[in-house]
Design a protein around this motif. Structure first.
Motif, PDB file in Angstrom:
ATOM      1  N   PRO A  38      -0.720   1.292  -4.332  1.00 57.02           N
ATOM      2  CA  PRO A  38       0.140   2.404  -4.760  1.00 57.02           C
ATOM      3  C   PRO A  38       0.809   3.143  -3.588  1.00 57.02           C
ATOM      4  O   PRO A  38       1.721   3.956  -3.809  1.00 57.02           O
ATOM      5  N   MET A  39       0.370   2.851  -2.346  1.00 50.43           N
ATOM      6  CA  MET A  39       1.001   3.475  -1.179  1.00 50.43           C
ATOM      7  C   MET A  39       2.483   3.118  -1.085  1.00 50.43           C
ATOM      8  O   MET A  39       3.279   3.876  -0.535  1.00 50.43           O
ATOM      9  N   HIS A  40       2.868   1.955  -1.637  1.00 53.45           N
ATOM     10  CA  HIS A  40       4.232   1.469  -1.462  1.00 53.45           C
ATOM     11  C   HIS A  40       4.951   1.345  -2.805  1.00 53.45           C
ATOM     12  O   HIS A  40       4.493   0.618  -3.693  1.00 53.45           O
ATOM     13  N   ALA A  41       6.086   2.040  -2.940  1.00 47.80           N
ATOM     14  CA  ALA A  41       6.881   1.953  -4.166  1.00 47.80           C
ATOM     15  C   ALA A  41       7.408   0.531  -4.333  1.00 47.80           C
ATOM     16  O   ALA A  41       7.775  -0.115  -3.339  1.00 47.80           O
ATOM     17  N   PRO A  42       7.433   0.025  -5.574  1.00 48.37           N
ATOM     18  CA  PRO A  42       7.850  -1.363  -5.807  1.00 48.37           C
ATOM     19  C   PRO A  42       9.216  -1.691  -5.202  1.00 48.37           C
ATOM     20  O   PRO A  42       9.423  -2.814  -4.725  1.00 48.37           O
ATOM     21  N   GLU A  43      10.141  -0.729  -5.173  1.00 46.31           N
ATOM     22  CA  GLU A  43      11.485  -1.035  -4.646  1.00 46.31           C
ATOM     23  C   GLU A  43      11.471  -1.309  -3.140  1.00 46.31           C
ATOM     24  O   GLU A  43      12.453  -1.800  -2.591  1.00 46.31           O
ATOM     25  N   THR A  44      10.356  -0.994  -2.467  1.00 43.70           N
ATOM     26  CA  THR A  44      10.268  -1.265  -1.021  1.00 43.70           C
ATOM     27  C   THR A  44       9.619  -2.619  -0.735  1.00 43.70           C
ATOM     28  O   THR A  44       9.563  -3.048   0.423  1.00 43.70           O
ATOM     29  N   HIS A  45       9.129  -3.317  -1.748  1.00 41.77           N
ATOM     30  CA  HIS A  45       8.293  -4.499  -1.515  1.00 41.77           C
ATOM     31  C   HIS A  45       9.050  -5.630  -0.826  1.00 41.77           C
ATOM     32  O   HIS A  45       8.495  -6.304   0.049  1.00 41.77           O
ATOM     33  N   ASP A  46      10.324  -5.849  -1.180  1.00 43.26           N
ATOM     34  CA  ASP A  46      11.072  -6.946  -0.547  1.00 43.26           C
ATOM     35  C   ASP A  46      11.241  -6.668   0.947  1.00 43.26           C
ATOM     36  O   ASP A  46      11.058  -7.557   1.783  1.00 43.26           O
ATOM     37  N   PHE A  47      11.605  -5.436   1.276  1.00 40.02           N
ATOM     38  CA  PHE A  47      11.742  -5.047   2.692  1.00 40.02           C
ATOM     39  C   PHE A  47      10.411  -5.242   3.422  1.00 40.02           C
ATOM     40  O   PHE A  47      10.357  -5.829   4.507  1.00 40.02           O
ATOM     41  N   LEU A  48       9.323  -4.791   2.798  1.00 41.64           N
ATOM     42  CA  LEU A  48       8.014  -4.877   3.459  1.00 41.64           C
ATOM     43  C   LEU A  48       7.543  -6.321   3.591  1.00 41.64           C
ATOM     44  O   LEU A  48       6.967  -6.691   4.619  1.00 41.64           O
TER      45      LEU A  48
END
Ligand SMILES: NC(=O)c1ccc[n+]([C@@H]2O[C@H](COP(=O)([O-])OP(=O)(O)OC[C@H]3O[C@@H](n4cnc5c(N)ncnc54)[C@H](OP(=O)(O)O)[C@@H]3O)[C@@H](O)[C@H]2O)c1
Length: 237
Positions: free
Chosen positions: A184-194
């Motif tokens: 939950p630390m990372h919003a789903p919309e950031t997952h591709d970047f991460l």
């Protein structure tokens, strides 16, 4: 139900993400668990005691250790998992950012570990394991985050220092250094970047970190280890 021979682990940051899965992982190993965070709810499992508190507050460490000893009679392991991550350019960090990140990541580790260690020694040994970040060893210009490096880098240095200080007294001290993990630390919309930050091209999963912590827990000849579980981040790009 707990018995006198059952080992006891304290897990911080246990309400969600990696910490919640670590509680389950230690239970599967057979440990009783004292699980703590600010908002953690009571558990159904009689071998999981939950204690609410801000780990940056010295009173929390005191309450957690006292509760562990009162309920289970011993402490064998401390898992310093609670952590906050604030990524921004160096000069944008506020005094509040500094206080929050150092309070949770460093002061929380220091107070709880210091308060619990005599109880590990009373058992003839034990394990302290902390969760750091691979950004300590692999700074990335796309994720400026000096407060993560300052605090988790401190934990990695302290891990080696404590491993040596307690090497002859049966207390092992290790760390797991994750890449970016799907929590939950990372919003789903950031997952591709991460995902793209990792040489393997994907984020890690909570189970990757739990498996690494439990490996260290059950590896009697391993101490002072910083185990990178990071999809190759610390190896290079
Ligand atoms: N996810 C990643 O990509 C990643 C990467 C590298 C390292 N890590 C490290 O892994 C650890 C766990 O991360 P996560 O992704 O599982 O985080 P998370 O989902 O954001 O969960 C953080 C946990 O820490 C607790 N916490 C936060 N502030 C606290 C405070 N002041 N006092 C007590 N507890 C507090 C939270 O519970 P409450 O809100 O109830 O207090 C929660 O249980 C952290 O140390 C993090 O730095 C994570």
């Amino acid at each position: 139900m707990s018995t006198q021979n059952q080992k006891v682990a304290i897990v911080t940051g246990a309400s969600q993400g990696i910490g919640a899965a670590l509680v389950e992982g230690y239970r599967k190993l057979g440990h009783a668990v004292v699980a703590t965070s600010r908002t953690i709810a009571p558990a159904d499992d009689a071998d999981v005691l939950t204690v609410q508190g801000d780990i940056a507050d010295p009173a929390t460490a005191e309450r957690v250790v006292t509760a562990a000893v009162e309920r289970f009679g011993r402490i064998d392991t401390v898992v310093n998992n609670a952590g906050v991550f604030v990524a921004k350019p160096f000069t944008d960090y506020t005094a509040e950012d500094y206080a929050t990140v150092t309070g949770v990541n460093v002061a929380g580790f220091f107070r709880l570990t210091q308060r619990a260690l005599p109880h590990l020694l009373a058992q003839g040994g034990g394990h302290v394991v902390s969760v750091t970040t691979s950004l300590v060893d692999a700074a990335d210009s796309r994720v400026p985050s000096v407060l993560a490096s300052l605090t988790k880098g401190g934990l990695q240095a302290a891990t080696k220092s404590l491993a040596i200080e307690y090497a002859t007294r049966g207390v092992r001290v290790n760390a797991v250094s994750p890449g970016t993990i799907r929590t939950p630390m990372h919003a789903p919309e950031t997952h591709d970047f991460l995902a793209a930050l990792h040489p393997v091209g994907r984020m890690g999963e909570v189970a990757d970190i739990v498996d690494a912590v439990l490996f260290l827990e059950t590896a009697p000849f391993v101490t002072g280890e910083i185990l990178h579980v990071d999809g190759g981040m610390s190896a290079g790009h």
